[in-house]
Design a protein around this motif. Structure first.
Motif, PDB file in Angstrom:
ATOM      1  N   ARG A 156     -30.850   9.293  -8.241  1.00  0.00           N
ATOM      2  CA  ARG A 156     -31.708   9.956  -7.259  1.00  0.00           C
ATOM      3  C   ARG A 156     -32.121  11.350  -7.743  1.00  0.00           C
ATOM      4  O   ARG A 156     -33.285  11.728  -7.611  1.00  0.00           O
ATOM      5  CB  ARG A 156     -30.997  10.045  -5.910  1.00  0.00           C
ATOM      6  CG  ARG A 156     -31.936  10.350  -4.776  1.00  0.00           C
ATOM      7  CD  ARG A 156     -31.375   9.979  -3.415  1.00  0.00           C
ATOM      8  NE  ARG A 156     -30.838   8.647  -3.268  1.00  0.00           N
ATOM      9  CZ  ARG A 156     -31.561   7.528  -3.144  1.00  0.00           C
ATOM     10  NH1 ARG A 156     -32.862   7.591  -3.189  1.00  0.00           N
ATOM     11  NH2 ARG A 156     -30.983   6.366  -2.988  1.00  0.00           N
ATOM     12  N   GLN A 157     -31.182  12.098  -8.302  1.00  0.00           N
ATOM     13  CA  GLN A 157     -31.506  13.432  -8.810  1.00  0.00           C
ATOM     14  C   GLN A 157     -32.507  13.359  -9.958  1.00  0.00           C
ATOM     15  O   GLN A 157     -33.455  14.146 -10.013  1.00  0.00           O
ATOM     16  CB  GLN A 157     -30.234  14.157  -9.273  1.00  0.00           C
ATOM     17  CG  GLN A 157     -29.337  14.575  -8.140  1.00  0.00           C
ATOM     18  CD  GLN A 157     -27.988  15.053  -8.632  1.00  0.00           C
ATOM     19  OE1 GLN A 157     -27.411  14.484  -9.557  1.00  0.00           O
ATOM     20  NE2 GLN A 157     -27.478  16.102  -7.993  1.00  0.00           N
TER      21      GLN A 157
ATOM     22  N   GLU B 210     -35.932  12.649  -8.614  1.00  0.00           N
ATOM     23  CA  GLU B 210     -36.556  13.837  -8.021  1.00  0.00           C
ATOM     24  C   GLU B 210     -37.092  14.782  -9.090  1.00  0.00           C
ATOM     25  O   GLU B 210     -38.225  15.253  -8.996  1.00  0.00           O
ATOM     26  CB  GLU B 210     -35.556  14.570  -7.125  1.00  0.00           C
ATOM     27  CG  GLU B 210     -35.244  13.847  -5.839  1.00  0.00           C
ATOM     28  CD  GLU B 210     -34.161  14.531  -5.032  1.00  0.00           C
ATOM     29  OE1 GLU B 210     -33.861  15.715  -5.274  1.00  0.00           O
ATOM     30  OE2 GLU B 210     -33.605  13.870  -4.138  1.00  0.00           O
TER      31      GLU B 210
ATOM     32  N   PHE C  99     -36.841   6.237  -8.084  1.00  0.00           N
ATOM     33  CA  PHE C  99     -35.460   5.800  -8.245  1.00  0.00           C
ATOM     34  C   PHE C  99     -35.420   4.365  -8.774  1.00  0.00           C
ATOM     35  O   PHE C  99     -34.708   4.059  -9.728  1.00  0.00           O
ATOM     36  CB  PHE C  99     -34.748   5.895  -6.883  1.00  0.00           C
ATOM     37  CG  PHE C  99     -33.372   5.298  -6.853  1.00  0.00           C
ATOM     38  CD1 PHE C  99     -32.262   6.090  -7.051  1.00  0.00           C
ATOM     39  CD2 PHE C  99     -33.192   3.948  -6.602  1.00  0.00           C
ATOM     40  CE1 PHE C  99     -30.981   5.542  -7.009  1.00  0.00           C
ATOM     41  CE2 PHE C  99     -31.923   3.384  -6.565  1.00  0.00           C
ATOM     42  CZ  PHE C  99     -30.820   4.196  -6.773  1.00  0.00           C
TER      43      PHE C  99
END
Length: 87
Positions: free
Chosen positions: A21-22, A25, A31
């Motif tokens: 997820r990071q 972003e 994702f």
């Protein structure tokens, strides 16, 4: 489909302690798409390879092939660009 590039993405992501997820972003790549790269069910396009290489501070050729390639080998890399795009 090969997972070698996916293995390198996962290795770099894990070494930097980033979650999927990071990374999604930061990279502005979904994702699900990053997950597919890591599982080997999809291969990143040129723009995604460049984004990921910048984030991980590696050369795009290393991300693609696991090594840096010299100018004489680049001709082959350009010829195999369709492989990178999954065509």
């Amino acid at each position: 489909m090969t997972t070698e590039i996916g293995d390198r993405i996962k290795q770099l992501r894990s070494a930097r302690e980033l979650s999927l997820r990071q990374l999604a972003e930061v990279s502005e790549i979904s994702f699900n798409q990053i997950h597919k790269y890591e599982k080997g069910t999809s291969v990143p396009n040129r723009a995604s390879v460049v984004k990921l290489a910048k984030i991980f501070n590696v050369k795009p050729t290393w991300l693609l092939f696991g090594r840096d390639i010299d100018a004489t080998e680049k001709r082959g890399a350009v010829a195999s660009e369709e492989e990178v795009k999954g065509n």
